[in-house]
Scaffold this motif. Structure first.
Motif, PDB file in Angstrom:
ATOM      1  N   UNK A 212       0.818  -1.216   0.000  1.00  0.00           N
ATOM      2  CA  UNK A 212       0.000   0.000   0.000  1.00  0.00           C
ATOM      3  C   UNK A 212       0.852   1.268   0.000  1.00  0.00           C
ATOM      4  N   UNK A 213       2.118   1.146   0.417  1.00  0.00           N
ATOM      5  CA  UNK A 213       3.006   2.306   0.387  1.00  0.00           C
ATOM      6  C   UNK A 213       3.241   2.789  -1.037  1.00  0.00           C
ATOM      7  N   UNK A 214       3.073   1.899  -2.010  1.00  0.00           N
ATOM      8  CA  UNK A 214       3.280   2.287  -3.397  1.00  0.00           C
ATOM      9  C   UNK A 214       2.059   2.885  -4.069  1.00  0.00           C
ATOM     10  N   UNK A 215       0.916   2.886  -3.383  1.00  0.00           N
ATOM     11  CA  UNK A 215      -0.310   3.392  -4.010  1.00  0.00           C
ATOM     12  C   UNK A 215      -0.249   4.878  -4.366  1.00  0.00           C
ATOM     13  N   UNK A 216       0.333   5.751  -3.510  1.00  0.00           N
ATOM     14  CA  UNK A 216       0.424   7.159  -3.922  1.00  0.00           C
ATOM     15  C   UNK A 216       1.210   7.340  -5.230  1.00  0.00           C
ATOM     16  N   UNK A 217       2.279   6.569  -5.407  1.00  0.00           N
ATOM     17  CA  UNK A 217       3.035   6.665  -6.661  1.00  0.00           C
ATOM     18  C   UNK A 217       2.178   6.206  -7.833  1.00  0.00           C
ATOM     19  N   UNK A 218       1.344   5.180  -7.634  1.00  0.00           N
ATOM     20  CA  UNK A 218       0.446   4.742  -8.703  1.00  0.00           C
ATOM     21  C   UNK A 218      -0.604   5.813  -9.017  1.00  0.00           C
ATOM     22  N   UNK A 219      -1.078   6.516  -7.991  1.00  0.00           N
ATOM     23  CA  UNK A 219      -2.021   7.615  -8.233  1.00  0.00           C
ATOM     24  C   UNK A 219      -1.350   8.718  -9.051  1.00  0.00           C
ATOM     25  N   UNK A 220      -0.116   9.036  -8.691  1.00  0.00           N
ATOM     26  CA  UNK A 220       0.658  10.034  -9.440  1.00  0.00           C
ATOM     27  C   UNK A 220       0.817   9.588 -10.893  1.00  0.00           C
ATOM     28  N   UNK A 221       1.184   8.321 -11.106  1.00  0.00           N
ATOM     29  CA  UNK A 221       1.386   7.811 -12.459  1.00  0.00           C
ATOM     30  C   UNK A 221       0.085   7.792 -13.252  1.00  0.00           C
ATOM     31  N   UNK A 222      -1.016   7.488 -12.583  1.00  0.00           N
ATOM     32  CA  UNK A 222      -2.316   7.490 -13.264  1.00  0.00           C
ATOM     33  C   UNK A 222      -2.664   8.882 -13.765  1.00  0.00           C
ATOM     34  N   UNK A 223      -2.485   9.876 -12.904  1.00  0.00           N
ATOM     35  CA  UNK A 223      -2.766  11.258 -13.305  1.00  0.00           C
ATOM     36  C   UNK A 223      -1.852  11.687 -14.439  1.00  0.00           C
ATOM     37  N   UNK A 224      -0.563  11.387 -14.303  1.00  0.00           N
ATOM     38  CA  UNK A 224       0.379  11.758 -15.353  1.00  0.00           C
ATOM     39  C   UNK A 224       0.025  11.077 -16.679  1.00  0.00           C
ATOM     40  N   UNK A 225      -0.247   9.777 -16.648  1.00  0.00           N
ATOM     41  CA  UNK A 225      -0.524   9.046 -17.877  1.00  0.00           C
ATOM     42  C   UNK A 225      -1.775   9.582 -18.564  1.00  0.00           C
ATOM     43  N   UNK A 226      -2.811   9.875 -17.774  1.00  0.00           N
ATOM     44  CA  UNK A 226      -4.017  10.437 -18.360  1.00  0.00           C
ATOM     45  C   UNK A 226      -3.751  11.776 -19.028  1.00  0.00           C
ATOM     46  N   UNK A 227      -2.969  12.632 -18.376  1.00  0.00           N
ATOM     47  CA  UNK A 227      -2.620  13.932 -18.958  1.00  0.00           C
ATOM     48  C   UNK A 227      -1.767  13.768 -20.209  1.00  0.00           C
ATOM     49  N   UNK A 228      -0.807  12.841 -20.158  1.00  0.00           N
ATOM     50  CA  UNK A 228       0.091  12.644 -21.304  1.00  0.00           C
ATOM     51  C   UNK A 228      -0.679  12.130 -22.509  1.00  0.00           C
ATOM     52  N   UNK A 229      -1.574  11.177 -22.306  1.00  0.00           N
ATOM     53  CA  UNK A 229      -2.364  10.650 -23.425  1.00  0.00           C
ATOM     54  C   UNK A 229      -3.304  11.711 -23.982  1.00  0.00           C
ATOM     55  N   UNK A 230      -3.881  12.505 -23.093  1.00  0.00           N
ATOM     56  CA  UNK A 230      -4.741  13.599 -23.556  1.00  0.00           C
ATOM     57  C   UNK A 230      -3.939  14.609 -24.359  1.00  0.00           C
ATOM     58  N   UNK A 231      -2.710  14.882 -23.918  1.00  0.00           N
ATOM     59  CA  UNK A 231      -1.854  15.825 -24.641  1.00  0.00           C
ATOM     60  C   UNK A 231      -1.552  15.312 -26.044  1.00  0.00           C
ATOM     61  N   UNK A 232      -1.272  14.020 -26.176  1.00  0.00           N
ATOM     62  CA  UNK A 232      -1.006  13.446 -27.505  1.00  0.00           C
ATOM     63  C   UNK A 232      -2.226  13.608 -28.397  1.00  0.00           C
ATOM     64  N   UNK A 233      -3.414  13.358 -27.860  1.00  0.00           N
ATOM     65  CA  UNK A 233      -4.635  13.526 -28.635  1.00  0.00           C
ATOM     66  C   UNK A 233      -4.821  14.965 -29.103  1.00  0.00           C
ATOM     67  N   UNK A 234      -4.315  15.907 -28.310  1.00  0.00           N
ATOM     68  CA  UNK A 234      -4.455  17.327 -28.645  1.00  0.00           C
ATOM     69  C   UNK A 234      -3.313  17.834 -29.522  1.00  0.00           C
ATOM     70  N   UNK A 235      -2.434  16.943 -29.952  1.00  0.00           N
ATOM     71  CA  UNK A 235      -1.318  17.344 -30.793  1.00  0.00           C
ATOM     72  C   UNK A 235      -0.132  17.882 -30.029  1.00  0.00           C
ATOM     73  N   UNK A 236      -0.056  17.578 -28.726  1.00  0.00           N
ATOM     74  CA  UNK A 236       1.040  18.067 -27.875  1.00  0.00           C
ATOM     75  C   UNK A 236       1.982  16.914 -27.530  1.00  0.00           C
ATOM     76  N   UNK A 237       2.554  16.307 -28.562  1.00  0.00           N
ATOM     77  CA  UNK A 237       3.454  15.174 -28.339  1.00  0.00           C
ATOM     78  C   UNK A 237       4.731  15.607 -27.628  1.00  0.00           C
TER      79      UNK A 237
END
Length: 260
Positions: A212-237
């Motif tokens: 469970x100590x690793x869950x905050x890092x997974x939350x961080x990665x989830x937020x980052x990944x969602x933003x990164x994929x959205x950025x690619x969709x918007x043409x911000x590679x």
């Protein structure tokens, strides 16, 4: 030992990850588009996860102290920034993030905390084991981790129309001053928290399990990944790629170290 806290955290994080995936993939899969309106529910889910994990891992006093410092100081820095342009550069918020107080949406302090707790958890995991972490050094590392996320978040949010920069910045339209302001803001509230933390009553983790100590890092990665994929969709590679080797790398290393 009670298992419901661990189960609740894992289920909540899984639901957050699924909603994040839906927000990114809805249009590509022909599902009803999530649009800008999903930002508030996602932020509130991530906020609730961060607060609950901090509460269970640290105790109420420490969790609420970090929340209070983050919320008050982030709002103060943002209010000064919107009014003067001194902190992050000249910018203003549009109306997509809901009600504002002195030009700053009420959702913004929530968003700062939802990433500040995972960023501090990652910084602690990355710090060499067995070595005492000076408050200033650990605050600096946590500030770097949190600012790394903004390398993709800010250009993406600007492209959607959540806020507007009044100058053309050097980093995909975002002023470099913005990132200096992020480092300053996050360093201040992390440093203040780390200075007062030893004076606050803490406790052993309540109901948390191995891993469970690793869950905050997974939350961080989830937020980052969602933003990164959205950025690619918007043409911000470009910002997505830059964040892969900053936020993505730091989050993954933090997750691995938190489990060791």
């Amino acid at each position: 030992m009670r298992r419901w806290p661990s189960t609740t955290l894992r289920a909540w994080l899984a639901a957050y990850a699924m909603l994040t995936a839906y927000a990114v993939l809805a249009s590509a899969m022909g599902l009803p588009a999530a649009g800008a309106g999903i930002t508030a529910p996602l932020s509130l889910m991530a906020f609730a996860f961060a607060l609950l994990h901090a509460w269970l891992a640290w105790g109420a006093r420490r969790a609420l102290s970090l929340l209070g410092l983050t919320a008050v100081l982030s709002w103060a820095f943002e209010a000064v920034g919107v009014a003067t342009g001194w902190v992050y550069g000249p910018y203003h918020y549009m109306g997509l993030l809901g009600p504002k107080l002195m030009g700053v949406p009420l959702l913004i302090p929530i968003a700062w905390f939802m990433m500040s707790y995972p960023s501090l958890a990652i910084a602690r995991a990355l710090w060499p084991q067995g070595r005492k972490a000076p408050a200033a050094a650990l605050a600096g590392l946590a500030a770097a981790v949190m600012t790394a996320w903004d390398l993709v978040m800010d250009p993406m949010m600007v492209r959607i129309g959540f806020w507007v920069w009044e100058v053309e910045g050097a980093y995909f339209g975002v002023p470099i001053q913005n990132y200096i302001g992020w480092i300053l803001t996050t360093f201040v509230f992390f440093w203040l928290y780390l200075r007062v933390e030893p004076r606050l009553p803490g406790r052993a983790s309540v109901g948390l399990q191995t891993g469970d100590a690793g869950l905050p890092a997974l939350a961080y990665l989830t937020t980052w990944a969602g933003n990164a994929l959205a950025a690619v969709q918007l043409g911000l590679s470009g910002p997505a790629l830059a964040s892969l080797f900053s936020a993505g790398l730091l989050g993954w290393l933090g997750y691995l170290h938190s489990r060791s």
